[in-house]
Write a protein that holds these residues in place. Structure first.
Motif, short mmCIF file in Angstrom:
data_model
loop_
_atom_site.label_atom_id
_atom_site.label_comp_id
_atom_site.label_asym_id
_atom_site.label_seq_id
_atom_site.Cartn_x
_atom_site.Cartn_y
_atom_site.Cartn_z
N ALA A 1 -49.84 -41.05 14.06
CA ALA A 1 -50.47 -41.61 12.87
C ALA A 1 -49.83 -42.94 12.46
CB ALA A 1 -50.40 -40.61 11.72
N LEU A 2 -48.50 -43.02 12.55
CA LEU A 2 -47.81 -44.25 12.17
C LEU A 2 -48.06 -45.36 13.18
CD1 LEU A 2 -44.42 -42.85 10.80
CD2 LEU A 2 -46.34 -43.79 9.50
N GLU A 3 -48.13 -45.00 14.46
CA GLU A 3 -48.47 -46.00 15.48
C GLU A 3 -49.87 -46.55 15.21
OE1 GLU A 3 -46.73 -47.29 17.81
OE2 GLU A 3 -45.00 -45.98 18.06
N ALA A 4 -50.80 -45.65 14.91
CA ALA A 4 -52.18 -46.07 14.63
C ALA A 4 -52.23 -46.93 13.37
CB ALA A 4 -53.08 -44.85 14.49
N SER A 5 -51.41 -46.59 12.37
CA SER A 5 -51.38 -47.36 11.13
C SER A 5 -50.92 -48.79 11.38
CB SER A 5 -50.43 -46.70 10.12
OG SER A 5 -50.86 -45.41 9.77
N LYS A 6 -49.89 -48.92 12.20
CA LYS A 6 -49.38 -50.27 12.48
C LYS A 6 -50.42 -51.12 13.20
CE LYS A 6 -45.69 -52.83 14.76
NZ LYS A 6 -44.55 -52.77 15.69
N ARG A 7 -51.06 -50.52 14.22
CA ARG A 7 -52.07 -51.27 14.98
C ARG A 7 -53.24 -51.66 14.08
NH1 ARG A 7 -50.99 -47.30 18.92
NH2 ARG A 7 -52.90 -46.19 18.39
N LEU A 8 -53.65 -50.73 13.23
CA LEU A 8 -54.79 -50.99 12.35
C LEU A 8 -54.48 -52.11 11.36
CD1 LEU A 8 -57.51 -50.46 11.06
CD2 LEU A 8 -56.51 -48.49 9.87
N LEU A 9 -53.29 -52.03 10.75
CA LEU A 9 -52.93 -53.06 9.77
C LEU A 9 -52.85 -54.43 10.42
CD1 LEU A 9 -50.22 -51.08 7.77
CD2 LEU A 9 -52.38 -51.92 6.87
N SER A 10 -52.32 -54.48 11.65
CA SER A 10 -52.23 -55.76 12.35
C SER A 10 -53.62 -56.34 12.61
CB SER A 10 -51.48 -55.56 13.68
OG SER A 10 -50.16 -55.12 13.45
N SER A 11 -54.58 -55.43 12.92
CA SER A 11 -55.95 -55.90 13.17
C SER A 11 -56.65 -56.29 11.87
CB SER A 11 -56.76 -54.80 13.86
OG SER A 11 -56.18 -54.46 15.10
N ALA A 12 -56.46 -55.48 10.83
CA ALA A 12 -57.19 -55.69 9.58
C ALA A 12 -56.78 -56.98 8.88
CB ALA A 12 -57.00 -54.49 8.65
N VAL A 13 -55.48 -57.31 8.92
CA VAL A 13 -55.04 -58.52 8.22
C VAL A 13 -55.53 -59.79 8.92
CG1 VAL A 13 -53.01 -57.41 7.23
CG2 VAL A 13 -52.82 -58.55 9.44
N ARG A 14 -55.88 -59.65 10.21
CA ARG A 14 -56.38 -60.82 10.95
C ARG A 14 -57.91 -60.93 10.88
NH1 ARG A 14 -52.75 -58.90 14.99
NH2 ARG A 14 -54.55 -58.16 16.20
N PHE A 15 -58.54 -59.94 10.29
CA PHE A 15 -60.00 -59.91 10.27
C PHE A 15 -60.55 -61.02 9.39
CE2 PHE A 15 -64.03 -58.53 8.40
CZ PHE A 15 -64.76 -58.19 9.55
N GLN A 16 -61.49 -61.76 9.92
CA GLN A 16 -62.15 -62.83 9.17
C GLN A 16 -63.64 -62.51 9.10
OE1 GLN A 16 -60.64 -65.37 7.68
NE2 GLN A 16 -58.62 -64.72 8.43
N ALA A 17 -64.14 -62.24 7.90
CA ALA A 17 -65.53 -61.81 7.73
C ALA A 17 -66.52 -62.84 8.25
CB ALA A 17 -65.81 -61.52 6.25
N ARG A 18 -66.22 -64.11 8.06
CA ARG A 18 -67.20 -65.15 8.45
C ARG A 18 -67.32 -65.29 9.96
NH1 ARG A 18 -62.72 -67.84 6.47
NH2 ARG A 18 -61.63 -69.20 7.97
N ASP A 19 -66.26 -64.85 10.67
CA ASP A 19 -66.28 -65.00 12.13
C ASP A 19 -66.60 -63.69 12.84
OD1 ASP A 19 -65.49 -67.64 11.77
OD2 ASP A 19 -63.36 -67.08 11.78
N SER A 20 -66.90 -62.63 12.09
CA SER A 20 -67.06 -61.31 12.69
C SER A 20 -68.40 -60.71 12.30
CB SER A 20 -65.93 -60.38 12.23
OG SER A 20 -64.67 -60.95 12.49
N SER A 21 -68.85 -59.78 13.12
CA SER A 21 -70.12 -59.11 12.86
C SER A 21 -69.93 -57.95 11.91
CB SER A 21 -70.70 -58.59 14.19
OG SER A 21 -69.85 -57.57 14.72
N ASP A 22 -71.04 -57.44 11.38
CA ASP A 22 -70.99 -56.27 10.52
C ASP A 22 -70.44 -55.07 11.27
OD1 ASP A 22 -71.99 -57.69 8.43
OD2 ASP A 22 -74.07 -57.03 8.71
#
Length: 597
Positions: A74-95
């Motif tokens: 769960a903690l490994e998944a949390s770290k990977r998810l947070l790393s992806s989420a903070v880089r997410f840019q709504a204008r450059d990504s699909s729904d």
């Protein structure tokens, strides 16, 4: 990979890494902030487990360390998810990309709550304060799960399988382990076999997603060079386990009774495998398949699955009926057997509640004149309350009044288990108010003062949890809790073993004005200074925290604790204590400096 235990120090490092991830403004800023905060709440838990040295010593027991492995994942998944989420840019990504990350937050939240729900507190020396932090984290995670939505949605099911596939691929790349590669192969094979998002959901959410457990689930060793494959038709499509009580639903598909019943109970109206709407919810026993499974197990010298739920349920219903039998001996034997069954497994606790045992057991608490029957009845309720859904059923049965009556007038064993039951029920925040208003607190304080060592512990645990609710603090003070706790702080007291509990409860009460007055009246300051000078670790921190609360804005008390010798141990704590201890010590030293000017 199976059998390898990740040390607590590595987990602490991972939590620190998660806390250091920069949370930039963006679509998922709130989700990231909430997840980071909840993960950080686990720091003190991991530190105490590290100090207990039990993770390595218990490595041989997979059942005791399943929860630890789940937490690591769960903690490994949390770290990977947070790393992806903070880089997410709504204008450059699909729904689709945004929905995928949202689904991942649901998944990680579920993983964390599931791991913590199986934490074996008895295996480690976990303090009450840290237990409360863990329960707070679990409560927040459960609320987050409700906010994110039901886990059984088809979109979420598909996303979960993708997450599983990705996790296994990452492990295969990092570990270069053949067993992980085999797991990926088997997962792909299952995906082709089922073609159903619901099955991939069950596969991933089960604790059988790692290579060792999947291997046990689908195959069984016969010798070093070969494995015996379990026929796919013998496996429940939901749990992927060998079925013990197969039943047929209206679409003609067969499932393990317990799993399909829970699927239906969660409000699902479709067949998990075919996604067709269920015309009715009748579960018809598949006797032919059960016979084939039994024959196959016999032929291959494999231990057969335990008796089916249907047989167990019939026996439990019979026992529940016996609870109302006119014969004292019948009632005594029935409640004793139910107590034994309720201790064994979660499934038993679910079935006993479904059989209608809870209202009858509550009734036995006050109507039975037989001591053994009352003791067994309260212990049954304690065991049943371990399963969260049963807590609500016990409260609906009006059990609190009867439990308090046992707490006041039962045998010592019955009183101890009554206190433990109130603690278990009070883990639900709304129950703290009901229990506090029931008259339970004075009875708990009496047990705290006059009980056996075990009784005192049970009472202290329940009181601590109840006093988290502000409205119960005044009730506890009026019941005389403060003099009882201060008595336990004395070095010459026979209650020396209760110092930890006493300080923890006092630290919770210290924010209440009536409690502060009662502490001063009970001459608490010298005892707290003594603990500050000679106590250990967390006790010194709690003593400093209580002193800070009592002496803030009161120069007379500040001067008094200075004369009693508080300065030297506070200076030591400010340098060598934990972050919390240092903070309290520095604040108190600054107040002392100003008071002396």
């Amino acid at each position: 990979m199976a059998g390898v235990i990740i040390p607590p120090a590595s987990l602490l490092k991972r939590i620190a890494e998660i806390a250091e991830i920069p949370l930039n403004a963006g679509v998922f800023k709130k989700d990231c902030t909430d997840l980071t905060r909840r993960v950080s709440l686990l720091t003190h838990l991991i530190e105490e487990i590290k100090d207990s040295n039990q993770i390595d010593s218990a490595a041989s027991s997979s059942s005791e360390n399943d929860w630890w492995s789940d937490l690591v994942v769960a903690l490994e998944a949390s770290k990977r998810l947070l790393s992806s989420a903070v880089r997410f840019q709504a204008r450059d990504s699909s729904d689709v990309a945004a929905k995928r990350i949202s689904f991942q937050f649901q998944c990680v939240t579920w993983k964390l709550e599931k791991a913590l729900s199986n934490l074996p507190y008895d295996l480690y020396d976990i303090s009450d304060e840290v237990r409360e932090q863990v329960e707070l984290a679990r409560s927040q995670l459960r609320r987050a799960m409700q906010r994110y939505g039901l886990l059984n949605s088809n979109k979420f099911s598909s996303a979960l399988f993708e997450l599983m596939e990705r996790d296994v691929k990452i492990k295969a790349e990092e570990e270069k382990d053949e067993s992980v590669a085999e797991t990926l192969h088997l997962a792909e094979e299952k995906k082709q076999l089922t073609k159903s998002p619901s099955i991939s959901l069950a596969f991933y959410l089960s604790k059988d997603a790692d290579s060792e457990r999947l291997d046990k689930m689908v195959t069984k060793n016969t010798d070093e060079s070969s494995k015996l494959t379990v026929p796919v038709d013998f496996l429940c499509p939901v749990s992927l386990e060998l079925m013990k009580d197969p039943v047929i639903v209206s679409t003609g598909q067969t499932y393990e009774r317990a799993y399909i019943q829970r699927w239906i109970d969660c409000g699902n109206l479709t067949c998990p495998k075919t996604q067709q709407k269920l015309q009715n919810f009748t579960l018809t026993p598949n006797y032919v398949l059960r016979s084939l499974i039994s024959r196959w197990c016999t032929e291959h010298n494999i231990e057969q699955p335990a008796n089916g739920r249907c047989g167990d349920m019939s026996m439990i219903r019979s026992l529940v009926r016996s609870l109302s039998n006119r014969s004292l001996e019948e009632r005594r034997n029935a409640v004793s057997e139910i107590r034994s069954m309720s201790k064994r497994s979660t499934d038993n606790r679910i079935m006993i509640a479904e059989a209608g045992a809870i209202p009858v057991l509550v009734n036995l608490l006050t109507t039975s004149e037989d001591v053994a029957t009352q003791e067994n009845a309260i212990t049954c309720l304690l065991n049943l309350s371990i399963y969260d859904n049963n807590k609500e059923l016990i409260m609906f049965a009006g059990a609190v009044t009867s439990i308090v009556q046992v707490l006041r007038a039962g045998t010592m064993e019955a009183r101890e288990n009554a206190a433990a039951t109130l603690f278990s029920l009070s883990l639900a925040d709304e129950n703290k108010i009901i229990i506090g208003g029931s008259g339970a607190i004075p009875a708990l304080v009496d047990l705290l003062e006059n009980g056996t060592p075990r009784g005192k512990k049970d009472a202290a645990t329940a009181l601590f949890n109840l006093c988290i609710y502000q409205g119960n603090k005044g009730r506890a003070v009026r019941a005389g809790i403060v003099p009882a706790l201060v008595k336990m702080l004395s070095e010459t007291s026979s209650h020396r073993m209760m110092v930890d509990e006493a300080l923890t409860i006092l630290s919770v009460l210290a924010s209440n004005l009536d409690a502060k007055s009662a502490m001063v009246k009970a001459n608490t300051l010298p005892a707290l200074i003594g603990i500050l000078q000679t106590g250990q670790g967390r006790n010194r921190e709690n003593a400093a925290a209580i002193l800070l609360s009592l002496c803030k804005r009161d120069n007379e008390r500040l001067v008094l604790i200075g004369r009693l010798g508080a300065v030297v141990p506070l200076m030591e704590l400010s340098k060598n204590g934990t972050e919390r201890g240092q903070r309290k010590a520095v604040s108190l030293l600054e107040l002392l400096r100003k008071a002396c000017q």
